[in-house]
Design a protein around this motif. Sequence first.
Motif, PDB file in Angstrom:
ATOM      1  N   ARG A 199       0.634  -0.998  -0.377  1.00  0.00           N
ATOM      2  CA  ARG A 199      -0.183   0.012   0.325  1.00  0.00           C
ATOM      3  C   ARG A 199       0.548   1.187  -0.132  1.00  0.00           C
ATOM      4  NH1 ARG A 199      -3.573  -1.743   4.795  1.00  0.00           N
ATOM      5  NH2 ARG A 199      -1.859  -2.411   5.344  1.00  0.00           N
ATOM      6  N   LEU A 200       2.242   1.324   1.151  1.00  0.00           N
ATOM      7  CA  LEU A 200       2.337   2.783   1.109  1.00  0.00           C
ATOM      8  C   LEU A 200       3.348   2.281  -0.467  1.00  0.00           C
ATOM      9  CD1 LEU A 200       4.428   2.711   4.268  1.00  0.00           C
ATOM     10  CD2 LEU A 200       2.553   4.248   3.599  1.00  0.00           C
ATOM     11  N   ILE A 201       3.964   1.774  -1.180  1.00  0.00           N
ATOM     12  CA  ILE A 201       4.636   1.456  -2.253  1.00  0.00           C
ATOM     13  C   ILE A 201       3.643   1.416  -3.286  1.00  0.00           C
ATOM     14  CG2 ILE A 201       5.765  -0.252  -4.375  1.00  0.00           C
ATOM     15  CD1 ILE A 201       6.926  -2.305  -1.767  1.00  0.00           C
ATOM     16  N   THR A 202       2.459   0.897  -3.474  1.00  0.00           N
ATOM     17  CA  THR A 202       1.779   1.559  -4.074  1.00  0.00           C
ATOM     18  C   THR A 202       1.730   3.080  -4.374  1.00  0.00           C
ATOM     19  OG1 THR A 202       0.495  -0.620  -4.477  1.00  0.00           O
ATOM     20  CG2 THR A 202      -0.944   1.121  -5.170  1.00  0.00           C
ATOM     21  N   ALA A 203       1.067   3.820  -3.455  1.00  0.00           N
ATOM     22  CA  ALA A 203       0.874   5.882  -3.503  1.00  0.00           C
ATOM     23  C   ALA A 203       2.197   6.295  -3.346  1.00  0.00           C
ATOM     24  CB  ALA A 203       0.257   5.514  -1.763  1.00  0.00           C
ATOM     25  N   ALA A 204       3.592   5.831  -3.130  1.00  0.00           N
ATOM     26  CA  ALA A 204       4.776   6.239  -3.801  1.00  0.00           C
ATOM     27  C   ALA A 204       4.886   6.179  -5.612  1.00  0.00           C
ATOM     28  CB  ALA A 204       6.072   5.976  -2.574  1.00  0.00           C
ATOM     29  N   LEU A 205       4.417   5.129  -6.296  1.00  0.00           N
ATOM     30  CA  LEU A 205       4.751   4.418  -7.580  1.00  0.00           C
ATOM     31  C   LEU A 205       3.447   5.500  -8.601  1.00  0.00           C
ATOM     32  CD1 LEU A 205       4.780   0.762  -7.659  1.00  0.00           C
ATOM     33  CD2 LEU A 205       6.202   2.971  -7.810  1.00  0.00           C
ATOM     34  N   LEU A 251      13.798   8.494  -2.699  1.00  0.00           N
ATOM     35  CA  LEU A 251      13.962   7.657  -2.313  1.00  0.00           C
ATOM     36  C   LEU A 251      14.933   6.613  -3.233  1.00  0.00           C
ATOM     37  CD1 LEU A 251      11.112   5.616  -0.880  1.00  0.00           C
ATOM     38  CD2 LEU A 251      10.150   5.384  -2.762  1.00  0.00           C
ATOM     39  N   LYS A 252      14.995   5.494  -2.398  1.00  0.00           N
ATOM     40  CA  LYS A 252      16.258   4.765  -3.206  1.00  0.00           C
ATOM     41  C   LYS A 252      16.063   2.855  -3.225  1.00  0.00           C
ATOM     42  CE  LYS A 252      19.929   7.204   0.068  1.00  0.00           C
ATOM     43  NZ  LYS A 252      20.676   6.859   0.651  1.00  0.00           N
ATOM     44  N   TYR A 253      14.826   2.363  -2.098  1.00  0.00           N
ATOM     45  CA  TYR A 253      14.285   1.164  -2.648  1.00  0.00           C
ATOM     46  C   TYR A 253      13.667   0.748  -1.231  1.00  0.00           C
ATOM     47  CZ  TYR A 253      18.686   0.730   0.804  1.00  0.00           C
ATOM     48  OH  TYR A 253      19.397   1.117   1.723  1.00  0.00           O
ATOM     49  N   MET A 254      12.275  -0.411  -1.884  1.00  0.00           N
ATOM     50  CA  MET A 254      11.283  -0.689  -0.904  1.00  0.00           C
ATOM     51  C   MET A 254      12.074  -2.358  -1.090  1.00  0.00           C
ATOM     52  SD  MET A 254       8.402   1.990  -3.088  1.00  0.00           S
ATOM     53  CE  MET A 254       9.677   1.043  -4.368  1.00  0.00           C
ATOM     54  N   THR A 255      10.986  -2.956   0.208  1.00  0.00           N
ATOM     55  CA  THR A 255      11.129  -4.177   0.289  1.00  0.00           C
ATOM     56  C   THR A 255       9.079  -4.778   0.225  1.00  0.00           C
ATOM     57  OG1 THR A 255      11.054  -3.927   3.031  1.00  0.00           O
ATOM     58  CG2 THR A 255      13.032  -3.794   1.582  1.00  0.00           C
ATOM     59  N   SER A 258       4.372  -5.301 -14.823  1.00  0.00           N
ATOM     60  CA  SER A 258       4.423  -5.797 -16.448  1.00  0.00           C
ATOM     61  C   SER A 258       3.942  -4.815 -17.403  1.00  0.00           C
ATOM     62  CB  SER A 258       3.371  -7.203 -16.193  1.00  0.00           C
ATOM     63  OG  SER A 258       2.368  -7.030 -16.037  1.00  0.00           O
ATOM     64  N   ARG A 259       3.380  -3.893 -17.148  1.00  0.00           N
ATOM     65  CA  ARG A 259       2.724  -2.678 -17.694  1.00  0.00           C
ATOM     66  C   ARG A 259       3.744  -1.772 -18.122  1.00  0.00           C
ATOM     67  NH1 ARG A 259      -1.138  -0.756 -14.558  1.00  0.00           N
ATOM     68  NH2 ARG A 259      -1.400  -1.843 -13.311  1.00  0.00           N
ATOM     69  N   GLU A 260       4.552  -1.427 -16.343  1.00  0.00           N
ATOM     70  CA  GLU A 260       5.527  -0.213 -16.812  1.00  0.00           C
ATOM     71  C   GLU A 260       6.909  -0.528 -15.561  1.00  0.00           C
ATOM     72  OE1 GLU A 260       3.352   2.937 -13.321  1.00  0.00           O
ATOM     73  OE2 GLU A 260       2.022   1.208 -14.293  1.00  0.00           O
ATOM     74  N   ASP A 261       7.398   0.693 -15.985  1.00  0.00           N
ATOM     75  CA  ASP A 261       8.372   0.489 -15.550  1.00  0.00           C
ATOM     76  C   ASP A 261       8.428   1.212 -13.969  1.00  0.00           C
ATOM     77  OD1 ASP A 261      10.328  -0.589 -17.809  1.00  0.00           O
ATOM     78  OD2 ASP A 261      10.674   1.969 -18.065  1.00  0.00           O
ATOM     79  N   ILE A 262       9.264   0.897 -13.034  1.00  0.00           N
ATOM     80  CA  ILE A 262       9.034   0.868 -11.470  1.00  0.00           C
ATOM     81  C   ILE A 262      10.111   1.493 -11.465  1.00  0.00           C
ATOM     82  CG2 ILE A 262       8.894   0.447  -9.049  1.00  0.00           C
ATOM     83  CD1 ILE A 262       7.032  -2.048 -10.245  1.00  0.00           C
ATOM     84  N   PRO A 263      10.495   2.543 -10.860  1.00  0.00           N
ATOM     85  CA  PRO A 263      11.506   3.432 -11.289  1.00  0.00           C
ATOM     86  C   PRO A 263      12.037   3.569  -9.751  1.00  0.00           C
ATOM     87  CG  PRO A 263       9.651   5.475 -10.108  1.00  0.00           C
ATOM     88  CD  PRO A 263       8.757   3.974 -11.073  1.00  0.00           C
ATOM     89  N   PHE A 264      11.613   2.801  -9.041  1.00  0.00           N
ATOM     90  CA  PHE A 264      13.065   2.506  -7.749  1.00  0.00           C
ATOM     91  C   PHE A 264      13.137   0.704  -7.448  1.00  0.00           C
ATOM     92  CE2 PHE A 264       9.281   5.962  -6.431  1.00  0.00           C
ATOM     93  CZ  PHE A 264      10.517   6.980  -6.991  1.00  0.00           C
TER      94      PHE A 264
END
Length: 232
Positions: free
Chosen positions: A181-187, A196-200, A215-221
């Motif tokens: 949920r945090l990752i999705t909001a950041a993306l 932001l450097k990295y996520m788990t 699969s649909r877009e680049d994830i920048p982190f």
Amino acid sequence: MPEAAQHVTHQGVPRAFAQGNLDVMKVIRSMVDQISHGPRLHVRRISGGGPDMNIHEKNSLVEAGRAALNAAIGDMPMLAGIREEIARTQPLKGERIAGCLHLTKETGVLIDLFHAASTEIVWTGGDEVSTQDEIAVLLSDRGITVFGWRNMLSNEVETALKETLNHFDDGPTIIIDNGARLITAALDEPQRFPSLKYMTEKTTEGCAKLRERASREDIPFPVFLVNEVVTK
């Protein structure tokens, strides 16, 4: 004479009774405040929310949290060893960590490790019932910002997630997530999180969501999918 003391004679007899005052409920409230609770300090149970409590309740939770955390550390010698090393070498010093992971004594060991490494930390449990109040209060007492308490309402959980992600003025440098949920909001708004450097991500569902998105877009982190690690 202090206001509370004005209600009691030197023999301990409520002064209102001695003077023939029949406001019984006022006397009872005064006695309860003096005997049972002590002074109300309006200490928030956990940073950012939760019911008020007095100093006795807070101290009791801190002691219970310390005992629970020490017990968990005894069961997690690998993390204890890493903590000792990371506290000495400080490889994460200055990093800003936003976490969404069950606030249990086990997670408390991980947060304590990050704290020893001189990071800035904000954390939420991410659900309504998994948070151990004694751990949340202990961490808050140690200066860690915690948004979460046991028996939160669903809307409070969502608010806590937003507060966690938006806590740092310059955004987090690391996100540790449970459910993406945090990752999705950041993306969804990557321009808001330039540092932001990295996520788990921990969960099976969260990992699947992120793979589908990738699969649909680049994830920048960079995203580390914990659930797919063999030794998890």
